[in-house]
Design a protein around this motif. Structure first.
Motif: not given
Length: 633
Positions: A486-491
């Motif tokens: 899933y798309r990570k909240e913090v990159i």
């Protein structure tokens, strides 16, 4: 040196409050289950409050030893479940206190409860058991008319079978009465029909007075009065009112009290051990008497009397008389008479042997019941300790408090214990198993289980992690695991798309070479599979490079790339080469033919799956590479 610490006091308070509550709950459940067996003996008897209080009091005293271990199991499980759920157990371990040290005060309590349980079984229980069954016998003999059920025959009155269609508990009236009386033989049988009636005990409690209204009396006449008649005549009487006196002893007698006091459950351990010796000595004397009587019967001689010794009887048994030659010289009529006499004698002897066999079995059964009760006093007491070492570690492992999960686990453990204990008791009582084995089977089975749970809890091992067992089962059965990215909240750092695309091109090139060199669609040699070492290192390297690239690309914000990454299969790099990582396990599997064939077919299935996975990896990589180059991300 043992010192009482604040932690010990804290845990003891937590446990004590729960133990008191769970004990009364367990006692109530056991009493209701036990009371259900005797509900027919209590309803409608007009029993006073003090009699019912005595009945419940003695019942409670009898069931206390069974309630103790169940209460310890449930309270210890809830105690440590609450500590684990509130993270207090984690704080205790972080302070350097081991789980066994945390158990220390409750171990002392469990040992004390073991001695309390033994005291109740050895001192309080026997007296309560005797008083309970004396009271129960008195209840059964009170108001016998209320014992008669509706709609079926009742044979509780000697010499009579009574059928009642309906009865009124308030007035004591019986309606639709049919009485079948058999006082001697078929010739004496009588059938009585009445519309209604009432049954009452006489003042001396020795007879029942049955008053019948509007009925008929059918009674057979004695056939010996009419010896030449083929049919047995009867007489018929119609009555409007009829009184019948039935024999019935409604009071206690010495035999009843003797039977109750002679029950092994009504004795302490010292009395049981003393009576076992007396019973065995009596059984031996009965056996010797039966043997002497059998020898005396089978080898009777004019000079042999009851006072003769077994030695003289055995000497007579060695007689070499040829009875066949004597029988052949008899006349036909004498032969028939001799055969009839021998047959009658044999039938009498068989009946005598069957009676003696039943009597001997009853004697041995009495010995076994005493031995069972003696062993049960120890095994049921030790159950308090065993249940603690099951409940407390399970609470620490599950870490769920309250009355939800702990109650379910406690019920499951108690069901296992009850099945083992009840099965062992019945098999020992019926002499199918030895008494020691039957009465100790529940202890022998649950003790290793308690040690296992204690060891796992002390080492913080995962025992009830459902995901662990699920993944293990999926691995054994070869069920595919899917990716869920899933798309990570913090990159923190964006992926290196160009380097990742080059890495995927290199991986595709390696997969193409690998597919040329390794023919995955061909069946491998069983000798290489089971009896030679070697992993597929090349596919391991390819899988590591692929996972590294996927990990870097998973930090992307592009939805298209994330969707393509989830299309990559999870590769099992060694399942297509051999069943197990250890060589000796593979050798054993190969030698055991049925298992070896199954594992060989499983390995072929993984080779086909790897072939499809490599093809899927190449197609997915091509799409990602094309997307990166075309969109210049």
């Amino acid at each position: 040196m043992f010192r009482i610490k604040k932690l010990d006091i804290f845990i003891t308070k937590q446990f004590a409050l729960l133990f008191v509550g769970t004990f009364f709950i367990c006692q109530f459940v056991l009493m209701m289950q036990f009371l259900w067996r005797y509900v027919d003996d209590l309803i409608g008897k007009g029993l006073t409050i003090d009699v019912m209080a005595q009945f419940l009091w003695y019942m409670g005293l009898m069931l206390m030893p069974q309630a103790f271990p169940l209460a310890i199991l449930l309270s210890s499980l809830i105690t440590f479940g609450n500590l684990g759920e509130s993270s207090e157990l984690t704080a205790i371990k972080a302070a350097g206190i081991s789980l066994i040290q945390t158990f220390r005060p409750l171990i002392v309590i469990a040992i004390l409860m073991t001695f309390v349980s033994f005291y109740f079984q050895n001192v309080v229980g026997p007296h309560a058991n005797q008083s309970f069954y004396q009271l129960l016998l008195g209840m059964k003999q009170k108001s016998p008319e209320l014992e008669i059920p509706e709609g079926r025959f009742y044979d509780g009155i000697p010499g009579s079978n009574i059928y009642v269609q309906k009865k009124d508990l308030k007035t004591g009236m019986l309606y639709g009465i049919m009485i079948y009386r058999m006082t001697g033989s078929y010739e004496d049988a009588a059938i009585i029909l009445a519309d209604s009636g009432m049954m009452q005990s006489t003042a001396e409690k020795k007879h029942l007075l049955l008053s019948l209204y509007s009925g008929e009396w059918f009674e057979n006449m004695r056939s010996q009065d009419l010896a030449n008649s083929a049919a047995v005549p009867y007489r018929r009487e119609t009555f409007s009112t009829k009184k019948i006196l039935l024999d019935f002893d409604g009071e206690f007698n010495l035999a009843d009290v003797a039977d109750i006091s002679g029950d092994a459950r009504a004795k302490g351990l010292d009395k049981i051990l003393h009576d076992i010796d007396s019973i065995k000595e009596f059984n031996d004397s009965v056996g010797r008497a039966f043997y002497a009587e059998a020898m005396r019967y089978n080898y009777r001689r004019p000079h042999l009397e009851k006072k003769d010794s077994l030695k003289s009887i055995q000497e007579a048994a060695s007689d070499k008389t040829n009875y066949d030659s004597i029988f052949s010289k008899l006349k036909n009529s004498d032969k028939q008479a001799a055969v009839r006499s021998a047959l009658n004698s044999m039938q009498l002897q068989m009946s005598d042997i069957e009676f003696k066999s039943d009597y001997a079995e009853a004697l041995h059964r009495r010995t076994r019941t005493h031995q069972i009760e003696a062993i049960k006093k120890f095994t049921l007491s030790l159950t308090c300790i065993i249940f603690f070492f099951i409940g407390a570690p399970l609470g620490a492992i599950i870490r769920k408090g309250g009355l939800g999960v702990p109650v379910i686990v406690s019920v499951l453990v108690f069901i296992v214990y009850y099945i083992l204990d009840n099965t062992g008791y019945r098999m020992a009582r019926e002499d199918e198993w030895t008494v020691g084995f039957g009465m100790s089977i529940s202890t022998v089975v649950l003790t290793p289980l308690a040690a296992f749970f204690t060891y796992k809890a002390n080492n913080d091992s995962v025992v009830f992690n459902i995901d662990l067992y699920k993944n293990m089962a999926m691995k054994i059965l070869g069920i595919r695991t899917k990716r869920h990215l899933y798309r990570k909240e913090v990159i923190i750092e964006d992926p290196k798309y160009q380097e990742d695309a080059q890495a995927l091109e290199h991986i595709n090139s390696d997969i193409y070479k690998y597919s040329k060199e390794h023919k995955l669609l061909h069946w491998p040699s069983p000798i290489k599979v089971f009896f030679k070492e070697g992993d597929d290192q090349r596919i391991e390297e390819i899988n590591e490079q692929l996972e590294t690239t996927i990990e870097d690309l998973s930090y992307t914000t592009d939805k298209q790339i994330l969707a393509e990454l989830n299309n990559y299969p999870v590769v099992s790099p060694n399942a297509h080469t051999r069943p197990f990582r250890r060589k000796w396990l593979n050798i054993i599997t190969g030698l055991v033919l049925p298992v070896g064939i199954i594992m060989y077919i499983r390995m072929i299935r993984f080779r086909l799956r790897l072939y499809k996975d490599l093809r899927t990896i190449r197609h997915t990589s091509d799409r990602i590479i094309s997307y990166i180059y075309n969109n210049k991300v």
